[in-house]
Design an enzyme around this catalytic site. Sequence first.
Site, PDB file in Angstrom:
ATOM      1  N   TRP A  38       0.848  -1.193   0.000  1.00  0.00           N
ATOM      2  CA  TRP A  38       0.000   0.000   0.000  1.00  0.00           C
ATOM      3  C   TRP A  38       0.883   1.241   0.000  1.00  0.00           C
ATOM      4  O   TRP A  38       1.933   1.258   0.649  1.00  0.00           O
ATOM      5  CB  TRP A  38      -0.910   0.015   1.224  1.00  0.00           C
ATOM      6  CG  TRP A  38      -2.284  -0.525   0.961  1.00  0.00           C
ATOM      7  CD1 TRP A  38      -3.424   0.204   0.786  1.00  0.00           C
ATOM      8  CD2 TRP A  38      -2.684  -1.895   0.823  1.00  0.00           C
ATOM      9  NE1 TRP A  38      -4.492  -0.639   0.542  1.00  0.00           N
ATOM     10  CE2 TRP A  38      -4.064  -1.913   0.559  1.00  0.00           C
ATOM     11  CE3 TRP A  38      -1.997  -3.113   0.873  1.00  0.00           C
ATOM     12  CZ2 TRP A  38      -4.788  -3.095   0.358  1.00  0.00           C
ATOM     13  CZ3 TRP A  38      -2.707  -4.287   0.677  1.00  0.00           C
ATOM     14  CH2 TRP A  38      -4.084  -4.270   0.423  1.00  0.00           C
ATOM     15  N   ASN A  39       0.418   2.253  -0.699  1.00  0.00           N
ATOM     16  CA  ASN A  39       1.205   3.455  -0.959  1.00  0.00           C
ATOM     17  C   ASN A  39       1.652   4.189   0.314  1.00  0.00           C
ATOM     18  O   ASN A  39       2.849   4.243   0.623  1.00  0.00           O
ATOM     19  CB  ASN A  39       0.344   4.349  -1.867  1.00  0.00           C
ATOM     20  CG  ASN A  39       1.033   5.583  -2.340  1.00  0.00           C
ATOM     21  OD1 ASN A  39       1.811   6.182  -1.613  1.00  0.00           O
ATOM     22  ND2 ASN A  39       0.747   5.999  -3.559  1.00  0.00           N
ATOM     23  N   ASP A  41       1.144   3.456   3.417  1.00  0.00           N
ATOM     24  CA  ASP A  41       1.680   2.529   4.418  1.00  0.00           C
ATOM     25  C   ASP A  41       3.185   2.372   4.201  1.00  0.00           C
ATOM     26  O   ASP A  41       3.975   2.415   5.145  1.00  0.00           O
ATOM     27  CB  ASP A  41       1.039   1.143   4.297  1.00  0.00           C
ATOM     28  CG  ASP A  41      -0.434   1.134   4.662  1.00  0.00           C
ATOM     29  OD1 ASP A  41      -1.215   1.753   3.923  1.00  0.00           O
ATOM     30  OD2 ASP A  41      -0.823   0.519   5.679  1.00  0.00           O
ATOM     31  N   ASP A 168     -10.991   5.479   4.794  1.00  0.00           N
ATOM     32  CA  ASP A 168     -11.978   4.864   3.915  1.00  0.00           C
ATOM     33  C   ASP A 168     -13.445   5.203   4.194  1.00  0.00           C
ATOM     34  O   ASP A 168     -14.178   5.573   3.297  1.00  0.00           O
ATOM     35  CB  ASP A 168     -11.832   3.332   3.955  1.00  0.00           C
ATOM     36  CG  ASP A 168     -10.435   2.874   3.562  1.00  0.00           C
ATOM     37  OD1 ASP A 168      -9.526   3.713   3.470  1.00  0.00           O
ATOM     38  OD2 ASP A 168     -10.257   1.661   3.335  1.00  0.00           O
ATOM     39  N   ARG A 201     -15.977  -2.662  10.476  1.00  0.00           N
ATOM     40  CA  ARG A 201     -15.609  -2.390   9.073  1.00  0.00           C
ATOM     41  C   ARG A 201     -16.689  -1.540   8.395  1.00  0.00           C
ATOM     42  O   ARG A 201     -17.784  -1.359   8.927  1.00  0.00           O
ATOM     43  CB  ARG A 201     -15.468  -3.721   8.308  1.00  0.00           C
ATOM     44  CG  ARG A 201     -14.450  -4.696   8.891  1.00  0.00           C
ATOM     45  CD  ARG A 201     -13.028  -4.278   8.666  1.00  0.00           C
ATOM     46  NE  ARG A 201     -12.715  -4.055   7.261  1.00  0.00           N
ATOM     47  CZ  ARG A 201     -11.542  -3.596   6.817  1.00  0.00           C
ATOM     48  NH1 ARG A 201     -10.579  -3.321   7.660  1.00  0.00           N
ATOM     49  NH2 ARG A 201     -11.332  -3.412   5.528  1.00  0.00           N
ATOM     50  N   TRP A 354     -12.595   4.431  10.512  1.00  0.00           N
ATOM     51  CA  TRP A 354     -12.260   5.860  10.495  1.00  0.00           C
ATOM     52  C   TRP A 354     -13.421   6.732  10.977  1.00  0.00           C
ATOM     53  O   TRP A 354     -13.442   7.928  10.715  1.00  0.00           O
ATOM     54  CB  TRP A 354     -11.820   6.286   9.090  1.00  0.00           C
ATOM     55  CG  TRP A 354     -10.473   5.753   8.722  1.00  0.00           C
ATOM     56  CD1 TRP A 354     -10.182   4.672   7.948  1.00  0.00           C
ATOM     57  CD2 TRP A 354      -9.189   6.292   9.111  1.00  0.00           C
ATOM     58  NE1 TRP A 354      -8.818   4.484   7.832  1.00  0.00           N
ATOM     59  CE2 TRP A 354      -8.188   5.477   8.533  1.00  0.00           C
ATOM     60  CE3 TRP A 354      -8.781   7.383   9.903  1.00  0.00           C
ATOM     61  CZ2 TRP A 354      -6.817   5.719   8.705  1.00  0.00           C
ATOM     62  CZ3 TRP A 354      -7.421   7.619  10.069  1.00  0.00           C
ATOM     63  CH2 TRP A 354      -6.465   6.787   9.480  1.00  0.00           C
ATOM     64  N   GLU A 397      -4.101  -2.377  14.217  1.00  0.00           N
ATOM     65  CA  GLU A 397      -4.344  -1.463  13.092  1.00  0.00           C
ATOM     66  C   GLU A 397      -4.852  -0.119  13.621  1.00  0.00           C
ATOM     67  O   GLU A 397      -4.405   0.938  13.210  1.00  0.00           O
ATOM     68  CB  GLU A 397      -5.372  -2.094  12.149  1.00  0.00           C
ATOM     69  CG  GLU A 397      -5.607  -1.296  10.872  1.00  0.00           C
ATOM     70  CD  GLU A 397      -6.589  -1.981   9.928  1.00  0.00           C
ATOM     71  OE1 GLU A 397      -7.220  -2.977  10.319  1.00  0.00           O
ATOM     72  OE2 GLU A 397      -6.714  -1.505   8.779  1.00  0.00           O
TER      73      GLU A 397
HETATM   74  C1  GLC Z   1      -7.199   0.746   4.936  1.00  0.00           C
HETATM   75  C2  GLC Z   1      -6.907   2.134   5.469  1.00  0.00           C
HETATM   76  C3  GLC Z   1      -5.847   2.783   4.603  1.00  0.00           C
HETATM   77  C4  GLC Z   1      -4.623   1.894   4.542  1.00  0.00           C
HETATM   78  C5  GLC Z   1      -4.962   0.440   4.151  1.00  0.00           C
HETATM   79  C6  GLC Z   1      -3.801  -0.499   4.343  1.00  0.00           C
HETATM   80  O1  GLC Z   1      -7.732   0.786   3.666  1.00  0.00           O
HETATM   81  O2  GLC Z   1      -8.057   2.930   5.529  1.00  0.00           O
HETATM   82  O3  GLC Z   1      -5.519   4.057   5.094  1.00  0.00           O
HETATM   83  O4  GLC Z   1      -3.689   2.399   3.654  1.00  0.00           O
HETATM   84  O5  GLC Z   1      -6.023  -0.014   4.935  1.00  0.00           O
HETATM   85  O6  GLC Z   1      -3.325  -0.462   5.649  1.00  0.00           O
END
Ligand code: GLC
Length: 434
Positions: A38-39, A41, A168, A201, A354, A397
Site C-alpha cells: 500500500w502506498n 503505508d 476509507d 468495518r 475511520w 491497526e
Molecule cells: C485501509 C486504510 C488505509 C490503509 C490500508 C492499508 O484501507 O483505511 O488508510 O492504507 O487499509 O493499511
Amino acid sequence: MIHAAESASLVEQAVAILKANDRGGYTIPTEGLYPFQWNWDSCLTALGLAHVDAARAWTEIETLFAHQWPDGMVPHIVFHVASDGYFPGPEVWSTGRPTPTSGITQPPVAGFAVRRLFERAKDREQAERRARALLPAIDRWHAWFYAHRDPQSEGLVAILHPWESGRDNSVDWDAAFARVPTEGVTPYVRRDTQHADPAHRPTKAQYDRYLWLVEHFRRLGWDNTRLHEASPFRVVDPGFNAILIRSAADLAELAERLGEPQIAAANRGRAAAGLAALEGLWSASHGQYLCRDRVTGELIDSASIGGLLPAFAAIPRPRAAALARRIERQALTLPFGVASHDPDDPRFEAKRYWRGPSWLITNYMLAEGFVAAGEAALAAKLVAASLALIRQSGFAEYYDPLTGEPCGGGRFSWTAAMVLEFLADTKSQNGRRT
Ligand code: GLC
C-alpha cells in the site's frame, strides 16, 4: 516516561513485526487482511525501517515508485503477487499495468518521508544518490495531482474515491457518497470481513458504492484526463491536501539541497498556493477545517481528523493553536490520542475504522506538526498517549479511543514503524535533557 527496558522490548517487538511483514522489496501492512504493497503505508513504514536498515528503507519507497503510472500517478495498491484472500483484486481493477495495480492513489506522504530519510541518513553518499533518483518521480506525482485533480487551479486537489483519502469510511464522505449509485455493481464477496470483525468495518451500502466507483472508472479506461469530471464523488479533503502541501514543501527543500532549482521552485509554488487555498476550508463554528464537496461547492458538516491534519502543514500559527486547543479539549475525555471523528458528534462510532478510532499514524503526523508549530507540550502528550496505547494493547491497526481496545488487523507495519519513530524521538529528547 518510558523505562529503558520497556523501550527496548517495544523496539524488539516492532522490529519483529516489520521483519515478519517484509516481502523482499516491500512490506505488507499486515498478514491476511492486506497482503500487498500500500502506498502511504509503505512511505510511513520506511521511516520505521530506517531505524533498522537504511538501505532497506530506501528500497521500500523505490519499489513503490517503480510502479508509478506513465501519467505520474502512484497507485494506492501494487499487487506484487497473486492472493485470493483480498477483494477487490487485480481483475476487478483491470488497470492493464505490467505489474497489476489499483487505479486510484493515496495520501502523498512520500515527499515528507524521503526528506526525513535523507536528513537522518548516516551514509550520506547513499542518501544523496537515492534521494536524487526519487526526486523527479515524486515531483511528477505532485504535478499529476495539480493537472488531474485541480483542473480549475484552485490550489487544492480532490479525491475521487474514499479509499484515496486513506480514511476509507469517514463520516466526511457520507453526504457526497449518497450520490453514488449502488445499482448494477457486479456481485461480489467481501474478504475484509473474513479477517476482521464486520462491526468494525465499512457497511455493505458503503462497499457497494466503493465498487460502483471502481467499475465506473474502469469503464472510462482509467483515463485520468476524464475521471475528475466524470466522477459523482469529488471531495477536497483538508487532511489529504495538508499532506500534499507538506510533501511539496519538503520536496522543495530537498531539491534545493540537491541542486535541482526547478523542482524546488515548482514545489514551493504548489505548497504556497495550497496553504493560501486551505484558508477557504476553515470553519469558525467548528474550530477546525472541513472538507468541501466539489460537486456542490459546499463545506461538509463533519468534524473529522481530516480537518485537524492541516497541523502537519505550515498553516498560520493562530490556526495551529486553535487546532491544538481543540485537541486538548478532546484529550480530557480521550486518553489515547486523537479520535478520527469528533466524539461529541452523534455519528461517532468508537470501533468503526475511520468513524472514531484512534490511529498511530495520525497521532504521529499531528505530533510532528505541533512541534513545528510551537506546541511541543501537546506533541509530547500525543507521543506519550500513543506509547501508552501500545503498551496496553499491542501493535494493532487502530484502537477504540474510549477504552484503548485494539481493533482491526494485528501486527501492523505502520503502527510498528510509528512506535520506532516515537521511541527514537523520546530517546533523543531524554538525551538532550540530561
Ligand atoms: C485501509 C486504510 C488505509 C490503509 C490500508 C492499508 O484501507 O483505511 O488508510 O492504507 O487499509 O493499511
